[in-house]
Design a protein around this motif. Structure first.
Motif, PDB file in Angstrom:
ATOM      1  N   PHE A  85       0.844  -1.195   0.000  1.00 26.81           N
ATOM      2  CA  PHE A  85       0.000   0.000   0.000  1.00 26.81           C
ATOM      3  C   PHE A  85       0.878   1.245   0.000  1.00 26.81           C
ATOM      4  CE2 PHE A  85      -2.366  -3.402   2.022  1.00 26.81           C
ATOM      5  CZ  PHE A  85      -3.637  -3.288   1.479  1.00 26.81           C
ATOM      6  N   PHE A  86       0.604   2.162  -0.918  1.00 21.50           N
ATOM      7  CA  PHE A  86       1.262   3.462  -0.952  1.00 21.50           C
ATOM      8  C   PHE A  86       0.334   4.424  -1.668  1.00 21.50           C
ATOM      9  CE2 PHE A  86       2.998   0.359  -3.859  1.00 21.50           C
ATOM     10  CZ  PHE A  86       2.986   0.938  -5.123  1.00 21.50           C
ATOM     11  N   HIS A  87       0.674   5.702  -1.725  1.00 19.46           N
ATOM     12  CA  HIS A  87      -0.265   6.698  -2.234  1.00 19.46           C
ATOM     13  C   HIS A  87      -0.106   6.979  -3.732  1.00 19.46           C
ATOM     14  CE1 HIS A  87      -2.995  10.105  -2.313  1.00 19.46           C
ATOM     15  NE2 HIS A  87      -2.044  10.854  -2.853  1.00 19.46           N
ATOM     16  N   ILE A  88       1.087   7.356  -4.148  1.00 18.95           N
ATOM     17  CA  ILE A  88       1.325   7.746  -5.542  1.00 18.95           C
ATOM     18  C   ILE A  88       1.666   6.508  -6.358  1.00 18.95           C
ATOM     19  CG2 ILE A  88       2.747   9.153  -7.080  1.00 18.95           C
ATOM     20  CD1 ILE A  88       3.257  11.034  -4.706  1.00 18.95           C
ATOM     21  N   PRO A  89       0.978   6.258  -7.471  1.00 23.72           N
ATOM     22  CA  PRO A  89       1.269   5.062  -8.260  1.00 23.72           C
ATOM     23  C   PRO A  89       2.658   5.121  -8.882  1.00 23.72           C
ATOM     24  CG  PRO A  89      -0.206   6.518  -9.479  1.00 23.72           C
ATOM     25  CD  PRO A  89      -0.084   7.093  -8.097  1.00 23.72           C
ATOM     26  N   PHE A  90       3.295   3.952  -9.020  1.00 21.04           N
ATOM     27  CA  PHE A  90       4.547   3.947  -9.770  1.00 21.04           C
ATOM     28  C   PHE A  90       4.239   3.836 -11.262  1.00 21.04           C
ATOM     29  CE2 PHE A  90       5.187  -0.491  -7.619  1.00 21.04           C
ATOM     30  CZ  PHE A  90       4.162  -1.062  -8.359  1.00 21.04           C
ATOM     31  N   PRO A  91       5.218   4.091 -12.138  1.00 19.92           N
ATOM     32  CA  PRO A  91       4.944   4.199 -13.577  1.00 19.92           C
ATOM     33  C   PRO A  91       4.300   2.965 -14.198  1.00 19.92           C
ATOM     34  CG  PRO A  91       7.087   5.151 -13.090  1.00 19.92           C
ATOM     35  CD  PRO A  91       6.613   4.504 -11.817  1.00 19.92           C
ATOM     36  N   CYS A 112       2.084   9.638 -12.090  1.00 18.95           N
ATOM     37  CA  CYS A 112       3.181   8.945 -11.416  1.00 18.95           C
ATOM     38  C   CYS A 112       4.451   9.797 -11.472  1.00 18.95           C
ATOM     39  CB  CYS A 112       3.436   7.601 -12.094  1.00 18.95           C
ATOM     40  SG  CYS A 112       3.833   7.736 -13.844  1.00 18.95           S
ATOM     41  N   PRO A 113       5.490   9.419 -10.748  1.00 16.38           N
ATOM     42  CA  PRO A 113       6.752  10.157 -10.827  1.00 16.38           C
ATOM     43  C   PRO A 113       7.378  10.059 -12.224  1.00 16.38           C
ATOM     44  CG  PRO A 113       6.695   8.720  -8.900  1.00 16.38           C
ATOM     45  CD  PRO A 113       5.534   8.338  -9.738  1.00 16.38           C
ATOM     46  N   LYS A 114       8.207  11.030 -12.543  1.00 18.02           N
ATOM     47  CA  LYS A 114       8.944  11.005 -13.806  1.00 18.02           C
ATOM     48  C   LYS A 114      10.149  10.070 -13.734  1.00 18.02           C
ATOM     49  CE  LYS A 114       7.571  15.727 -15.008  1.00 18.02           C
ATOM     50  NZ  LYS A 114       8.032  17.105 -15.325  1.00 18.02           N
ATOM     51  N   ILE A 115      10.521   9.700 -12.529  1.00 12.22           N
ATOM     52  CA  ILE A 115      11.644   8.791 -12.302  1.00 12.22           C
ATOM     53  C   ILE A 115      11.098   7.419 -11.930  1.00 12.22           C
ATOM     54  CG2 ILE A 115      13.684   8.310 -10.898  1.00 12.22           C
ATOM     55  CD1 ILE A 115      14.034  10.746 -12.652  1.00 12.22           C
ATOM     56  N   ASN A 116      11.542   6.389 -12.652  1.00 12.34           N
ATOM     57  CA  ASN A 116      11.176   5.020 -12.301  1.00 12.34           C
ATOM     58  C   ASN A 116      12.322   4.413 -11.508  1.00 12.34           C
ATOM     59  OD1 ASN A 116      10.495   2.298 -12.131  1.00 12.34           O
ATOM     60  ND2 ASN A 116       9.480   2.297 -14.121  1.00 12.34           N
ATOM     61  N   GLY A 167      -0.297  -7.962  -5.074  1.00 12.07           N
ATOM     62  CA  GLY A 167      -1.162  -6.839  -5.390  1.00 12.07           C
ATOM     63  C   GLY A 167      -0.658  -5.556  -4.764  1.00 12.07           C
ATOM     64  N   THR A 168      -0.819  -4.436  -5.473  1.00 15.61           N
ATOM     65  CA  THR A 168      -0.479  -3.117  -4.941  1.00 15.61           C
ATOM     66  C   THR A 168      -1.724  -2.246  -4.995  1.00 15.61           C
ATOM     67  OG1 THR A 168       0.232  -2.235  -7.102  1.00 15.61           O
ATOM     68  CG2 THR A 168       1.916  -3.311  -5.736  1.00 15.61           C
ATOM     69  N   PHE A 169      -1.815  -1.316  -4.028  1.00 14.77           N
ATOM     70  CA  PHE A 169      -3.012  -0.492  -3.885  1.00 14.77           C
ATOM     71  C   PHE A 169      -2.606   0.952  -3.608  1.00 14.77           C
ATOM     72  CE2 PHE A 169      -3.957  -4.813  -2.884  1.00 14.77           C
ATOM     73  CZ  PHE A 169      -5.168  -5.038  -3.532  1.00 14.77           C
ATOM     74  N   VAL A 170      -3.104   1.871  -4.441  1.00 16.66           N
ATOM     75  CA  VAL A 170      -2.742   3.282  -4.350  1.00 16.66           C
ATOM     76  C   VAL A 170      -4.007   4.138  -4.391  1.00 16.66           C
ATOM     77  CG1 VAL A 170      -0.529   2.846  -5.491  1.00 16.66           C
ATOM     78  CG2 VAL A 170      -2.494   3.585  -6.866  1.00 16.66           C
TER      79      VAL A 170
END
Length: 300
Positions: free
Chosen positions: A192-198, A219-223, A238-241
């Motif tokens: 679980f985290f807030h901002i999705p990854f790319p 998402c961030p510009k940096i992967n 599973g991931t949840f944002v």
């Protein structure tokens, strides 16, 4: 209160994910938006009766807010009153102005049922921690839950949103390897985290896609490589944002199901009906069911 998390005798464990409540500014108070959000949370928790509530960031606003600590208390209030154990991660708006993550964490930890932890010191973020879900007989861990602070904003020279940093990824990898060594095989996990990854962009065109994509993946510009670490270690299923209020889709890519929650708060943008994502885990199985309960009572 016993806050140990454990699968039920029938082998299930239910989580309600609340996200993007955005409690707190004066205009929301005038319109009654915050009261509607609180009532919705109470309605959903009564209907679903989960074993754990997870708040995935932007619980409240802090920019231009007179008393962000009071907003924090109001945001977690209905969860605290429910008596259900709960845990949280921070979003980009929670500590945007006049308050720190450390201060907000201290407020959360005043209340019964709070499982939120600061996590390891010396790495980026406040709130990188794990919570085990015990097997139904209590003998050992049956599943692991990872909570990761996805930060706020990137440096101005890069722009956009912060990324999950290498030291946080290293922390996750060390935790995962320890649990795998103890278990003899990768222990099924959720993150679980807030901002999705790319990689959430790829999830939309992946397998078993359900739900709505009503806006770009912000998402961030940096992967920084968190997704690849999860694929290599084989535990996270599973991931949840939150963050993107007009997205609520789930999609599977390289064996990991990436899901958005449904925005819960009325004091924020978004055309989707307000609600919450529900996750049902199954003991001994590398699988979960998930659905959304909306403010009109409909289950999607």
């Amino acid at each position: 209160m016993n806050n140990e998390l454990k699968f039920r005798p029938d082998g299930t464990f239910k989580i309600v994910q609340l996200t993007d409540l955005h409690i707190g500014d004066e205009h929301a108070k005038e319109r009654g938006d915050d009261d509607r959000t609180v009532q919705l949370i109470e309605q959903i928790l009564t209907a679903e009766q989960p074993d754990l509530v997870v708040l995935t960031g932007d619980l409240h606003g802090s920019h231009g807010v007179t008393d962000p600590l009071l907003s924090c208390r109001k945001a977690i209030g209905p969860v605290v009153r429910s008596g259900i154990p709960w845990a949280a991660v921070f979003g980009n708006h929670d500590a945007e102005e006049a308050v720190t993550r450390e201060q907000l964490l201290a407020v959360q930890q005043e209340y019964a049922g709070c499982l939120t932890m600061a996590g390891l010191s010396g790495i980026h973020g406040v709130g990188n921690y794990t919570l085990p879900v015990k097997r139904s007989d209590g003998s050992d861990d049956g599943c692991m839950l990872y909570f990761i602070d996805s930060g706020s904003y990137a440096p101005e020279r890069i722009g956009g949103y912060e990324w999950i940093h290498h030291d946080q990824i290293q922390w996750y990898m060390e935790q995962s390897r320890q649990y795998t060594k103890h278990n003899g095989t990768p222990l099924s996990a959720l993150a679980f985290f807030h901002i999705p990854f790319p990689e959430y962009e790829f999830a939309w065109t992946g397998e078993q896609v359900t739900g709505i994509k009503g806006e770009d993946v912000e998402c961030p510009k940096i992967n920084s490589g968190l997704f690849s670490a999860m694929v290599e270690l084989g535990d996270v299923m599973g991931t949840f944002v939150g963050h993107d209020h007009d997205n609520d889709y789930c999609g599977t890519w390289h064996g990991i199901r990436m899901c958005y929650g449904r925005a819960t708060g009325y004091n924020t943008y978004g055309n989707l009906k307000r609600g919450a994502r529900v996750i049902s885990l199954h003991e001994g199985k590398r699988s979960f069911d998930t659905w959304i309960r909306q403010d009109d009572g409909e289950v999607v």
